[in-house]
Design a protein around this motif. Sequence first.
Motif: not given
Lengths: 408, 408
Positions: A365-381
């Motif tokens: 699912p991540v690979a599919a998401h990255l093929k799109g034009q709108d990408v989100t990156i989530e970071v929890d510290l």
Amino acid sequence: MTHPVSPLAKPFPGLPSIAGVTPHAVRAGYKDWGRSDLTYVTLDEGTIVAGVFTKNVCCSSEVEIGRANVKRGRARALVVNAGNANAFTGYRGREAVEQIMDQVATHLGCAQEEVFVSSTGVIGVPLPKDKARAGIEKALSAEPCSWEEAARTIATTDTFAKGATATAMVGDTKVTISAIIKGSGMIAPDMATMLGYIFTDAAVEPAFLQECLSAANLRSFSCITVDSDTSTSDTVLAFATGKAGNAPLASFASPGADAFAAAIHDVCRQLAHLVVRDGEGAQKFIAVTVTGAASDESARKVGMAIANSPLVKTAIAGEDANWGRVVMAVGKAGEPADRDKLSIGFGGVWAAHEGLPLADYDEAPVAAHLKGQDVTIEVDLGLGEGSATVWTCDLTHGYISINADYRS
Amino acid sequence: MTHPVSPLAKPFPGLPSIAGVTPHAVRAGYKDWGRSDLTYVTLDEGTIVAGVFTKNVCCSSEVEIGRANVKRGRARALVVNAGNANAFTGYRGREAVEQIMDQVATHLGCAQEEVFVSSTGVIGVPLPKDKARAGIEKALSAEPCSWEEAARTIATTDTFAKGATATAMVGDTKVTISAIIKGSGMIAPDMATMLGYIFTDAAVEPAFLQECLSAANLRSFSCITVDSDTSTSDTVLAFATGKAGNAPLASFASPGADAFAAAIHDVCRQLAHLVVRDGEGAQKFIAVTVTGAASDESARKVGMAIANSPLVKTAIAGEDANWGRVVMAVGKAGEPADRDKLSIGFGGVWAAHEGLPLADYDEAPVAAHLKGQDVTIEVDLGLGEGSATVWTCDLTHGYISINADYRS
């Protein structure tokens, strides 16, 4: 607009006209081109102004003068020169700005300090005074133009015209905001960036307009980056004509002030996103959300370290869920972080949790998401309650092509 | 080494062997490749060690353990794994490092803390313990290898093997230094970067070796950048066997200490330059010299702001003497600067002086200079006596190609 239109472009929205604001566009010929390159916006008497400016210490005379005059809070005209930034041009550049202010003030019968000037384009070439004088002369008698034409006229390497609008109810009165912006490269606002102009018919006290703009800036222009480079000329000005006839907004205690501040923020965020969408060479629009930070400001700094990392940006360009590079960027940010509490995801799917790759991580699912034009990156510290979202674009061959050829 | 060899590559120099130091190279198979990827260097009893490490807070277990153990000042072996950085792998990564230390210490009959381990390659995949164990087993009985083979074995995306040497006279005794390094991307040392190993036969106290290395680091590894990204694993270690038999160096008061410190600095600068010459996609080697700054540290920061600016780096890639972008980078550095005192040149020719473009600026010699492989940028801030030189490479399509494909 010689480069191909960004694949992330948005159509120019229908911007309402603002009572008391009249844009004009003419050709001064600052470069050897056929397009209009001088924008002249007249503002009715009583218009007030607020502004945020670049923190680059090698700023242009336009920024120096504008920063001083915005404190007076009054504006009657805006002039934007495109094709020449007039930055690093010493006293000769300053003389050109003062000539424009004088010429417009004489025509309008206002104070010089009520004429705001911006310039954008090549650095280090004094703005030619003869071209400026003839261009202003044309502008003073020009027919009004559309918002879209004004947005095209302030642009340089932009590949599409950018505008945004919002409304707010102040008591029973609807106030309207229309705004335009230019910017595509040299985008890493420290306080404000690019050239952006916000016009509203709201009646508002100068100090409160400044408060709304400064607050909105912190969550919009200060949260974007294209290439980590901060321009010498960046300026965002907000003008309020008061023509809507609402009870004047003086502070957050005034009825409708929250709605107005929210509308200003909305417009600023729209404009900031449009700049990222026209980031030089951009193929993907990236939102980086950082949670669990020691503070909101700490979260913003970690987000910007990720958004400025060429290795993260090239990974996204390559549609590679390379969260190791995100770890690296978190670690170099200079903010509190604990490797063993860190979680990283893409498109809402955690790839690593509390310092370890997830055993059952499904990359599909991540690979599919990255093929799109709108990408989100989530970071929890995993440290505290601080959070922030910042926006950037990917780093592609297009950025190299544009900047290894174009003299900015 | 799958990428084309950098056009800025230097042939591997003839590195003298160092008495008490024996390198070996074997294949552990950390990746599916035919090359050797495990380097094992034995150090005779009595060898002392100093080190500098990445400031990235998400550093690897190797860095955490090495940073703690280097304070003891004693070393008997160095192990370098290539193809897997073992960073962001939590307790599983730590266990793999401790297994290697235990296996080697048992074989040599030394303390675990005298075995130094580095790993470089993909982040987020625990180093496979079975491959490490079998690799070490092979290494313990392997024949010695050449310095060049060791330099190739520690490399990942490097396109050429890198080494440097220097000698110094300590009293009547010649001491010799041989060193190898790897690094090509994720290069923006905050304190140290990459994996670099310096070996000398000098007799020197641990504290003084650390002093020499730290001082050299400030003017070498801390003055280079390829892409502004700081690795999770960067390490530079210096080992001294004492076999030269010189009177031990304890401080700068010791005869020959200046010469020894200068030789260490010389080697560090050579190594740092080699890393820049193998910067991902590099076509040009750029030296940025800043003078007239408020302090040396301020000059270094201004230099790094220029060296990290994608707009400056793409301009150099395009052979464009775009000093306006240098002005921008000076202004965003956050250091004292005065636009109207600023002078900028390329290849020793001033393009702008004290805030103004030079009226008689002849671009022809500058254009010729920029066509070469070695480019210099000179900036005088006109404020004080501080100065620094930093080194970087240009930003080209090659960087994008390498990093949008390779999972590092």
